[in-house]
Design a protein around this motif. Structure first.
Motif, mmCIF file in Angstrom:
data_model
loop_
_atom_site.group_PDB
_atom_site.id
_atom_site.type_symbol
_atom_site.label_atom_id
_atom_site.label_comp_id
_atom_site.label_asym_id
_atom_site.label_seq_id
_atom_site.Cartn_x
_atom_site.Cartn_y
_atom_site.Cartn_z
ATOM 1 N N VAL A 181 -11.674 -10.764 20.382
ATOM 2 C CA VAL A 181 -10.146 -10.617 19.492
ATOM 3 C C VAL A 181 -11.060 -9.308 18.425
ATOM 4 N N PHE A 182 -11.019 -7.940 18.203
ATOM 5 C CA PHE A 182 -11.420 -7.777 17.186
ATOM 6 C C PHE A 182 -9.782 -6.527 17.007
ATOM 7 N N THR A 183 -10.323 -6.103 15.591
ATOM 8 C CA THR A 183 -9.220 -5.669 14.418
ATOM 9 C C THR A 183 -9.315 -4.575 14.127
ATOM 10 N N MET A 184 -8.081 -3.745 14.731
ATOM 11 C CA MET A 184 -8.116 -2.046 14.206
ATOM 12 C C MET A 184 -7.659 -2.051 12.790
ATOM 13 N N ASP A 223 -4.420 -6.357 16.524
ATOM 14 C CA ASP A 223 -5.595 -7.180 16.710
ATOM 15 C C ASP A 223 -5.827 -6.575 19.003
ATOM 16 N N ASN A 224 -6.921 -6.624 19.129
ATOM 17 C CA ASN A 224 -6.894 -6.260 20.391
ATOM 18 C C ASN A 224 -7.465 -7.336 21.083
ATOM 19 N N HIS A 225 -6.491 -8.138 21.840
ATOM 20 C CA HIS A 225 -7.299 -9.303 22.934
ATOM 21 C C HIS A 225 -7.359 -8.882 24.141
ATOM 22 N N VAL A 226 -9.435 -8.779 24.538
ATOM 23 C CA VAL A 226 -9.957 -8.274 26.283
ATOM 24 C C VAL A 226 -9.521 -9.065 26.729
ATOM 25 N N THR A 227 -8.929 -8.462 27.932
ATOM 26 C CA THR A 227 -8.170 -9.297 29.148
ATOM 27 C C THR A 227 -9.165 -8.883 30.032
ATOM 28 N N GLY A 228 -10.141 -7.882 30.147
ATOM 29 C CA GLY A 228 -10.885 -7.331 31.521
ATOM 30 C C GLY A 228 -12.516 -6.855 30.888
ATOM 31 N N TYR A 229 -13.996 -8.074 31.236
ATOM 32 C CA TYR A 229 -14.630 -7.321 30.697
ATOM 33 C C TYR A 229 -15.865 -7.255 32.067
ATOM 34 N N ALA A 230 -16.362 -6.691 32.441
ATOM 35 C CA ALA A 230 -17.891 -6.798 33.958
ATOM 36 C C ALA A 230 -18.674 -5.418 33.593
ATOM 37 N N LYS A 231 -19.469 -5.733 32.826
ATOM 38 C CA LYS A 231 -20.919 -5.116 32.063
ATOM 39 C C LYS A 231 -21.112 -3.675 33.206
ATOM 40 N N ASP A 232 -21.039 -2.562 31.913
ATOM 41 C CA ASP A 232 -20.759 -1.700 32.478
ATOM 42 C C ASP A 232 -19.806 -0.855 33.604
ATOM 43 N N ARG A 233 -18.985 -1.750 33.641
ATOM 44 C CA ARG A 233 -18.126 -1.249 34.924
ATOM 45 C C ARG A 233 -16.381 -1.666 34.475
ATOM 46 N N PRO A 235 0.318 -6.038 17.259
ATOM 47 C CA PRO A 235 0.349 -6.164 15.825
ATOM 48 C C PRO A 235 -0.537 -7.182 14.675
ATOM 49 N N ALA A 236 -1.250 -7.178 14.224
ATOM 50 C CA ALA A 236 -2.481 -7.850 13.993
ATOM 51 C C ALA A 236 -1.414 -9.606 13.638
ATOM 52 N N GLY A 237 -2.043 -10.286 13.994
ATOM 53 C CA GLY A 237 -1.177 -11.597 13.382
ATOM 54 C C GLY A 237 -0.379 -12.094 14.959
ATOM 55 N N THR A 238 -0.146 -11.345 15.819
ATOM 56 C CA THR A 238 1.158 -11.749 16.729
ATOM 57 C C THR A 238 0.489 -11.846 18.467
#
Length: 154
Positions: free
Chosen positions: A56-59, A73-83, A91-94
């Motif tokens: 999670v990262f916050t902006m 709050d931004n919850h990472v849902t997908g990750y594939a390196k370089d793809r 909203p933060a805290g939810t």
């Protein structure tokens, strides 16, 4: 260029940069303001480079739809390196109410990458939220502008 339905906006752009360089920018929350086409992002509040699903990262944000300054709050849902990198924003805290940002990278040789940005709010089911928030908060021009800004970084 777009490919949209009622609850999703999609933008595409070929960027003259290798996928790993673009991915490096997309996974660094400190750089998100540089390519924000919505005008809502003010700065990164908390968060390291995105490295895996579940982070999670916050902006720090600002927009009339939230009455001024707010945090997400931004919850990472997908990750594939370089793809691929994707996150659901809340909203933060939810917990995320269902909208998601998805960045897909497809290398086109060594110096070009086809970048697809999808803004999907099809999983927003909270009827009260849907009455309060007029989706999409970011329109097609905002997505196109994000890709143009990202391209300009290279």
């Amino acid at each position: 260029m777009s490919n949209n339905d009622d609850k999703k906006l999609v933008a595409h752009r070929t960027i003259e940069a290798p996928a790993d360089a673009i991915f490096d920018v997309l996974t660094n929350p400190k750089r998100h303001k540089e390519f924000d086409g919505s005008g809502f992002i003010r700065s990164e509040d908390q968060g390291d480079r995105v490295k895996e699903v579940g982070e999670v990262f916050t902006m720090n944000m600002d927009g009339p739809h939230m009455g001024g300054e707010y945090k997400t709050d931004n919850h990472v849902t997908g990750y594939a390196k370089d793809r691929l990198v994707a996150w659901k924003t809340a909203p933060a805290g939810t917990e995320p109410p269902g909208w998601e940002w998805v960045w897909e990278l497809e290398p086109k040789g060594q110096r070009e990458t086809e970048v697809t940005l999808t803004y999907d709010w099809s999983k927003v089911t909270d009827k009260e939220l849907l009455k309060k928030v007029k989706f999409p908060l970011v329109d097609q021009d905002g997505l196109d502008d994000s890709l143009q800004r990202l391209s300009a970084l290279f």
